[in-house]
Design a protein around this motif. Structure first.
Motif, mmCIF file in Angstrom:
data_model
loop_
_atom_site.group_PDB
_atom_site.id
_atom_site.type_symbol
_atom_site.label_atom_id
_atom_site.label_comp_id
_atom_site.label_asym_id
_atom_site.label_seq_id
_atom_site.Cartn_x
_atom_site.Cartn_y
_atom_site.Cartn_z
ATOM 1 N N GLN A 40 0.820 -1.215 0.000
ATOM 2 C CA GLN A 40 0.000 0.000 0.000
ATOM 3 C C GLN A 40 0.854 1.266 0.000
ATOM 4 O OE1 GLN A 40 0.774 -1.877 2.691
ATOM 5 N NE2 GLN A 40 -0.646 -1.398 4.376
ATOM 6 N N PHE A 44 1.785 2.709 -4.284
ATOM 7 C CA PHE A 44 0.764 3.763 -4.316
ATOM 8 C C PHE A 44 0.918 4.653 -5.557
ATOM 9 C CE2 PHE A 44 -1.351 7.704 -3.096
ATOM 10 C CZ PHE A 44 -2.510 7.226 -2.495
ATOM 11 N N MET A 109 -6.044 -1.532 2.642
ATOM 12 C CA MET A 109 -5.498 -1.248 1.318
ATOM 13 C C MET A 109 -4.779 -2.475 0.759
ATOM 14 S SD MET A 109 -4.087 2.603 2.157
ATOM 15 C CE MET A 109 -3.370 3.016 0.565
ATOM 16 N N LEU A 305 -6.110 2.349 -3.985
ATOM 17 C CA LEU A 305 -6.530 3.737 -3.814
ATOM 18 C C LEU A 305 -7.881 3.866 -3.121
ATOM 19 C CD1 LEU A 305 -5.567 5.028 -7.389
ATOM 20 C CD2 LEU A 305 -4.215 5.223 -5.293
ATOM 21 N N PHE A 308 -7.976 4.384 0.757
ATOM 22 C CA PHE A 308 -7.332 5.663 1.019
ATOM 23 C C PHE A 308 -8.296 6.816 0.758
ATOM 24 C CE2 PHE A 308 -4.893 9.398 -0.276
ATOM 25 C CZ PHE A 308 -4.028 9.532 0.802
#
Length: 558
Positions: A40, A44, A109, A305, A308
């Protein structure tokens, strides 16, 4: 309904409300985070490049682009959990609950990265040429555990109602009534027709709509939230401090809030985090399975994503709005929901330290001497004559209690109470207490630069968030029905889905949340088991992806 609510409470106590469930959910995410070396964080930036189309290839099989798949999955997660769910978590567990929502998102994530990758890898093309995927397909085609795949698919259908349909319209209708005065049934009727028109178009129409709605609704909501946060900027520091200082000790009493133990804050924070971002639930992989991608791992990276954006950004904004505004500790005039109301024997005052300690123990399931009230309450023109009881509502002491038969007609007579619950379901109770869910968020949004107009931002945001969630979940449900009974079962499912959507517009709010809590866990556990079994294959898939990716880049340079 009250008996059904009690049944759901007992069932949730054995599943999502049990002490072991948050540890299992976070534990799986923690295991894969360490096992895959914090994907994660490491992947990213690469995920952002993928979703913007940097590595897109022509001719890849699928029905949607990376961005459309992400938008559809986000529309399924960014819903009432971000508006009403955060408020519910804070009203039950205090500021500490937000910390555990963050932890669920961070480790989630990685969990989502794994479940999406495996589900995309074993997707299939259906008879009508569209793609179908999800955990039930890797369970069936890779694990040869058809029984587990069937269990997951059934849970998905149930959860499509408990997560996607019922709570969404319930919160929309509540918000529309509070803001504009629209009757819940009227709101439900109009949106049910619109929902039916959208979902009949299948994934391509769903993706086209969600890819436009998601960015718009996020922008509107973020602007409104920042308007409250900057208005109460002096409270942001203390708000963050309360989140972290109470994370491992529980949330202390504040105002009308009677306090929450660590176990309560931890459990509710993790549960609300799961309801918000759905990491581990296995729902998002169904949307991502439609994406045009030759490499399953690349689509898995896109899904990083989601938690998040959903939880770490949007849920945090909602939490800071509620905490900085102070609305979560204040009592407001409201109609008491039977499923979150109880009558206690004797008079308790939240200003009395002994009483407050006793109520804290009672609300947090600890040993206490508090007894539920059983007896008669004599009422004249809505007011109780005897005062040998205390009403608890939304984890606070109810004040200015009034009894009525309708919103306008007060009650005169005798109210029978047995084991803390009113026997006559026709009798309504009103008064002042803490509030939760969308009602709390709506109040908090009025305490910023936009003033009373802030409630319109919540109502519009709630409408867009929740309606798009209902759209996405209809697709999850019809893919599960396709797996279970074939394409012929999809249309009857959609009819029931729309009907349930309408019914929930005027149902009890807390009851709907309870149903959703149970459905989520029933769907999550088989998926977590499946991805754990395939952990070695997941790691090999990631290694193979990077080998191929670097090889392709070298060939491009040549």
């Amino acid at each position: 309904m009250q008996e059904f609510g009690n049944f759901l409470d007992n069932l949730d106590g054995l599943l999502g409300g049990a002490f072991w469930f948050p540890y299992v959910l976070l534990g799986v995410g923690l295991f894969f985070t360490i096992y895959l070396k914090f994907p994660q964080v490491r992947y990213f930036r690469h995920a952002i490049r993928i979703v913007t189309g940097k590595y897109e290839k022509k001719g890849s099989e699928g029905d949607t682009t990376h961005f459309q798949a992400l938008a559809t999955a986000l529309s399924g997660t960014v819903g009432t959990g971000n508006i009403g769910g955060v408020a519910l978590a804070i009203s039950i567990g205090g500021p500490a609950a937000l910390f555990w929502m963050w932890m669920t998102a961070f480790f989630g994530m990685t969990t989502k990265f794994v479940e999406v990758t495996l589900s995309h890898k074993y997707r299939v093309k259906t008879e009508d040429g569209t793609m179908a995927g999800g955990p039930m397909y890797y369970m069936d085609r890779r694990l040869n555990m058809k029984w587990l795949a069937i269990l997951f698919a059934i849970a998905t259908v149930i959860s499509s109602f408990g997560t996607g349909s019922l709570p969404q319209i319930n919160n929309i209708a509540q918000g529309m009534e509070a803001t504009f005065g629209f009757a819940p049934m009227a709101t439900g009727a109009v949106l049910s027709v619109l929902l039916a028109l959208v979902i009949l178009g299948g994934i391509k129409r769903i993706a086209a709509i969600t890819s436009r709605v998601v960015p718009l609704m996020a922008a509107i909501y973020i602007i409104g939230a920042l308007g409250v946060i900057f208005y109460n900027i002096e409270n942001i520091g203390p708000s963050f401090a309360s989140i972290f200082t109470n994370a491992f000790s529980g949330s202390a009493a504040a105002g009308g809030f009677l306090g929450a133990s660590f176990a309560y804050a931890f459990n509710k924070g993790v549960n609300r985090g799961l309801f918000s971002n759905e990491a581990g639930q296995g729902s998002a992989p169904i949307a991502h399975a439609s994406a045009k991608a030759d490499e399953p791992v690349s689509e898995g990276m896109v899904s990083i994503l989601e938690p998040f954006i959903d939880t770490i950004i949007i849920c945090t904004l909602t939490g800071l709005v509620i905490l900085s505004s102070g609305a979560w500790t204040e009592k407001f005039e409201t109609q008491f929901e039977r499923s979150s109301m109880s009558f206690l024997k004797g008079q308790y005052s939240e200003t009395n330290e002994t009483d407050r300690a006793a109520l804290y123990s009672y609300l947090n399931g600890e040993k206490n001497n508090v007894e539920l009230y059983t007896g008669h309450i004599n009422v004249i023109e809505g007011k109780a004559v005897n005062n040998d009881f205390t009403v608890i509502h939304s984890r606070s002491v109810g004040e200015d209690i009034r009894f009525g038969l309708t919103a306008r007609h007060v009650f005169t007579g005798t109210v029978e109470v047995v084991n803390g619950e009113i026997e006559d379901t026709a009798i309504m109770v009103k008064g002042k207490s803490l509030v939760h869910s969308a009602e709390l968020t709506t109040i908090a949004f009025t305490r910023g630069f936009f003033g009373d107009n802030g409630k319109y931002i919540v109502s519009i945001g709630l409408l867009l968030f929740a309606f798009s969630t209902a759209i996405a979940w209809s697709y999850y449900g019809d893919r599960a029905m396709t797996y279970l009974l074939g394409s012929r079962s999809v249309m009857p499912y959609r009819v029931f889905y729309v009907a349930g959507f309408f019914w929930a517009s005027f149902a009890d709010t807390t009851l709907v949340w309870k149903l959703a809590a149970v459905a989520i866990v029933v769907m999550t556990l088989p998926n977590l088991l499946g991805i754990l079994i395939l952990h070695k294959e997941m790691k090999q898939s990631v290694d193979d992806y990077w080998i191929k990716f670097k090889k392709d880049k070298d060939e491009e340079k040549e």
